[in-house]
Design a protein around this motif. Structure first.
Motif, short mmCIF file in Angstrom:
data_model
loop_
_atom_site.label_atom_id
_atom_site.label_comp_id
_atom_site.label_asym_id
_atom_site.label_seq_id
_atom_site.Cartn_x
_atom_site.Cartn_y
_atom_site.Cartn_z
N ARG A 2 0.83 -1.20 0.00
CA ARG A 2 0.00 0.00 0.00
C ARG A 2 0.87 1.26 0.00
NH1 ARG A 2 -2.67 -0.32 5.25
NH2 ARG A 2 -0.91 -1.66 5.78
N VAL A 3 0.38 2.29 -0.65
CA VAL A 3 1.08 3.58 -0.71
C VAL A 3 0.12 4.67 -0.29
CG1 VAL A 3 2.36 5.20 -2.16
CG2 VAL A 3 2.53 2.73 -2.62
N SER A 4 0.52 5.49 0.68
CA SER A 4 -0.35 6.55 1.16
C SER A 4 0.45 7.85 1.36
CB SER A 4 -1.02 6.15 2.48
OG SER A 4 -0.05 6.01 3.51
N ILE A 5 -0.28 8.92 1.56
CA ILE A 5 0.31 10.25 1.77
C ILE A 5 -0.18 10.78 3.10
CG2 ILE A 5 0.48 12.60 0.86
CD1 ILE A 5 -0.10 11.43 -1.92
N ALA A 6 0.75 11.25 3.93
CA ALA A 6 0.38 11.80 5.23
C ALA A 6 -0.54 13.01 5.06
CB ALA A 6 1.63 12.19 6.01
N ASP A 7 -1.43 13.21 6.02
CA ASP A 7 -2.47 14.24 5.91
C ASP A 7 -1.90 15.62 5.66
OD1 ASP A 7 -4.41 12.34 6.29
OD2 ASP A 7 -4.73 12.79 8.41
N GLU A 8 -0.83 15.99 6.37
CA GLU A 8 -0.30 17.35 6.24
C GLU A 8 0.26 17.61 4.84
OE1 GLU A 8 0.73 15.01 8.29
OE2 GLU A 8 2.87 15.18 8.80
N LEU A 9 0.74 16.57 4.18
CA LEU A 9 1.24 16.72 2.81
C LEU A 9 0.09 16.67 1.80
CD1 LEU A 9 4.45 14.50 3.00
CD2 LEU A 9 4.24 16.98 3.29
N ALA A 10 -0.88 15.83 2.07
CA ALA A 10 -2.05 15.76 1.19
C ALA A 10 -2.78 17.10 1.17
CB ALA A 10 -2.98 14.65 1.65
N ARG A 11 -2.83 17.77 2.31
CA ARG A 11 -3.52 19.07 2.35
C ARG A 11 -2.82 20.12 1.51
NH1 ARG A 11 -4.56 17.52 7.86
NH2 ARG A 11 -2.65 18.56 8.56
N GLY A 13 -1.77 19.48 -1.40
CA GLY A 13 -2.09 19.14 -2.78
C GLY A 13 -1.09 18.20 -3.42
N ILE A 14 -0.25 17.54 -2.60
CA ILE A 14 0.71 16.59 -3.13
C ILE A 14 0.00 15.28 -3.50
CG2 ILE A 14 2.73 15.17 -2.58
CD1 ILE A 14 3.72 17.47 -0.86
N GLN A 15 0.30 14.78 -4.70
CA GLN A 15 -0.23 13.51 -5.18
C GLN A 15 0.92 12.69 -5.77
OE1 GLN A 15 -4.52 14.13 -6.92
NE2 GLN A 15 -3.20 15.69 -7.79
N LEU A 16 0.69 11.39 -5.91
CA LEU A 16 1.69 10.49 -6.48
C LEU A 16 1.04 9.63 -7.56
CD1 LEU A 16 3.24 9.03 -3.18
CD2 LEU A 16 4.17 10.90 -4.57
N GLY A 17 1.70 9.53 -8.70
CA GLY A 17 1.33 8.50 -9.66
C GLY A 17 2.04 7.22 -9.26
N VAL A 18 1.31 6.14 -9.10
CA VAL A 18 1.87 4.89 -8.60
C VAL A 18 1.56 3.76 -9.58
CG1 VAL A 18 1.89 3.24 -6.69
CG2 VAL A 18 1.50 5.68 -6.22
N ALA A 19 2.60 3.03 -9.98
CA ALA A 19 2.43 1.90 -10.89
C ALA A 19 3.37 0.78 -10.48
CB ALA A 19 2.70 2.32 -12.33
N GLU A 219 -2.28 3.87 -10.58
CA GLU A 219 -3.28 4.58 -9.79
C GLU A 219 -2.71 5.90 -9.28
OE1 GLU A 219 -6.10 2.56 -7.25
OE2 GLU A 219 -4.92 0.72 -7.47
N LEU A 220 -3.59 6.75 -8.80
CA LEU A 220 -3.20 8.03 -8.23
C LEU A 220 -3.38 7.98 -6.72
CD1 LEU A 220 -2.32 10.98 -8.94
CD2 LEU A 220 -4.74 11.58 -8.74
N ALA A 221 -2.31 8.19 -5.98
CA ALA A 221 -2.41 8.31 -4.52
C ALA A 221 -2.59 9.77 -4.16
CB ALA A 221 -1.13 7.76 -3.86
N SER A 222 -3.58 10.04 -3.32
CA SER A 222 -3.87 11.40 -2.87
C SER A 222 -4.34 11.35 -1.43
CB SER A 222 -4.95 12.04 -3.77
OG SER A 222 -6.16 11.32 -3.64
N GLU A 226 -5.63 5.96 -0.61
CA GLU A 226 -4.48 5.09 -0.45
C GLU A 226 -4.58 4.03 -1.54
OE1 GLU A 226 -3.08 3.36 3.51
OE2 GLU A 226 -4.08 1.64 2.59
N VAL A 227 -3.46 3.71 -2.20
CA VAL A 227 -3.51 2.76 -3.30
C VAL A 227 -2.71 1.51 -2.96
CG1 VAL A 227 -3.79 4.61 -4.99
CG2 VAL A 227 -1.51 3.72 -4.51
#
Length: 229
Positions: A2-11, A13-19, A219-222, A226-227
Motif C-alpha cells: 500500500r502507498v499513502s500520503i500523510a495528511d499534512e502533505l495531502a492538504r 495538494g501533493i499527489q503520487l502516480g503509482v504503478a 493509480e493516483l495516490a492522494s 491510499e492505493v
C-alpha cells in the motif's frame, strides 16, 4: 503493498502516480535511441525558457517554499536532466529500466522514482515528513542524517526509500537483476493527477515494449486515496 500520503502533505495538494511493473528482463540488450530522441524533441527553447515552464516552475516553487532549498543549487531531478539535454550534454546510461525512467521524466518534466519491489520488506509505504535523526542512504553517496523539514517516502519498517522529490536510496535501487519495479511519479502542488498517472503509465508501457515486463496497475495516490500495487 500500500502507498499513502500523510495528511499534512495531502492538504498541500501533493499527489503520487503509482504503478507496478513485473517480470522485467533488465539485462536485455535494447536500443533506446528513438525514445531518447522523442523525449528530447519535447524540449523547446533554452535553459532560460525553463524558468517560465509551468511544470518546472511548480517544482521550483516547492523547493523554495516547502523544502527551503535553493533550486539553483539543488536542482529538481527532472530539470537537471533537461538542462543536460539543452546544453548538448549526454545523459549517462545506467541500465534499461532506469534509462526509461529518465526518458519519461524528461518528456513529462516530472521526477520518476523507481524501486526494486523485492528489496522492500514492508507492506506499506508512506510519504511523510522525516523524523529528526532518521538515516537515509542515497545512491552513490554516504549515509545522511535527516531533519524534520525533509519529506521522505518511508516503509513501515523504517526504511527510507526516497528523499522527496529528488533522491532515491541505495537500499531499494534498481539494478540489472531487478525484475519487479515500483514506479512513482512525484507530484507537488500545481501538478495535475492526470500528468502523474500518464508519466507512471508510460514508464510501465515502455518496460512492456523493451523489457518484456507486465504493467500491472496504475493509480493516483492522494489524500483521499491510499492505493495498493
Amino acid at each position: 503493498m500500500r502507498v499513502s500520503i500523510a495528511d499534512e502533505l495531502a492538504r498541500m495538494g501533493i499527489q503520487l502516480g503509482v504503478a507496478s511493473a513485473m517480470e522485467l528482463n533488465n539485462k536485455a540488450s535494447v536500443d533506446l535511441r528513438l525514445e531518447w530522441e522523442q523525449a528530447a524533441a519535447e524540449i523547446n527553447g533554452s535553459t532560460k525558457d525553463l524558468l517560465a515552464d509551468p511544470v518546472i516552475r511548480s517544482y521550483r516553487d516547492f523547493y523554495w517554499r516547502v523544502l527551503k532549498i535553493d533550486p539553483t543549487k539543488q536542482r529538481p531531478a527532472q530539470e537537471a536532466l533537461i538542462r543536460r539535454i539543452l546544453n548538448n550534454g549526454k545523459i549517462p546510461t545506467i541500465n534499461p529500466a532506469v534509462d526509461i525512467g529518465n526518458i519519461i521524466s524528461i518528456k513529462h518534466k516530472v521526477p520518476i522514482g523507481l524501486y526494486d519491489m523485492d528489496k522492500i520488506k514492508a507492506d506499506k509505504l508512506t510519504l511523510r515528513y522525516a523524523a529528526e535523526g532518521e538515516v537515509f542512504i542515497p545512491i552513490g553517496s554516504p549515509r545522511r542524517t535527516l531533519t524534520s523539514n525533509q519529506i521522505v517516502l518511508a516503509a513501515s519498517d523504517g526504511t527510507i526509500l526516497h528523499v522527496y522529490p529528488y533522491r532515491d536510496s541505495e537500499l531499494t535501487m534498481v539494478e540489472a537483476s531487478t525484475r519487479n519495479i515500483l514506479i512513482i511519479s512525484a507530484g507537488v502542488p500545481g501538478i495535475s493527477g492526470d500528468l502523474l498517472i500518464k508519466a507512471a503509465a508510460e514508464v510501465g508501457l515502455l518496460y512492456e515494449k523493451y523489457l518484456g515486463g507486465r504493467l500491472v496497475k496504475v493509480e493516483l495516490a492522494s489524500g483521499e486515496r491510499e492505493v495498493s500495487v
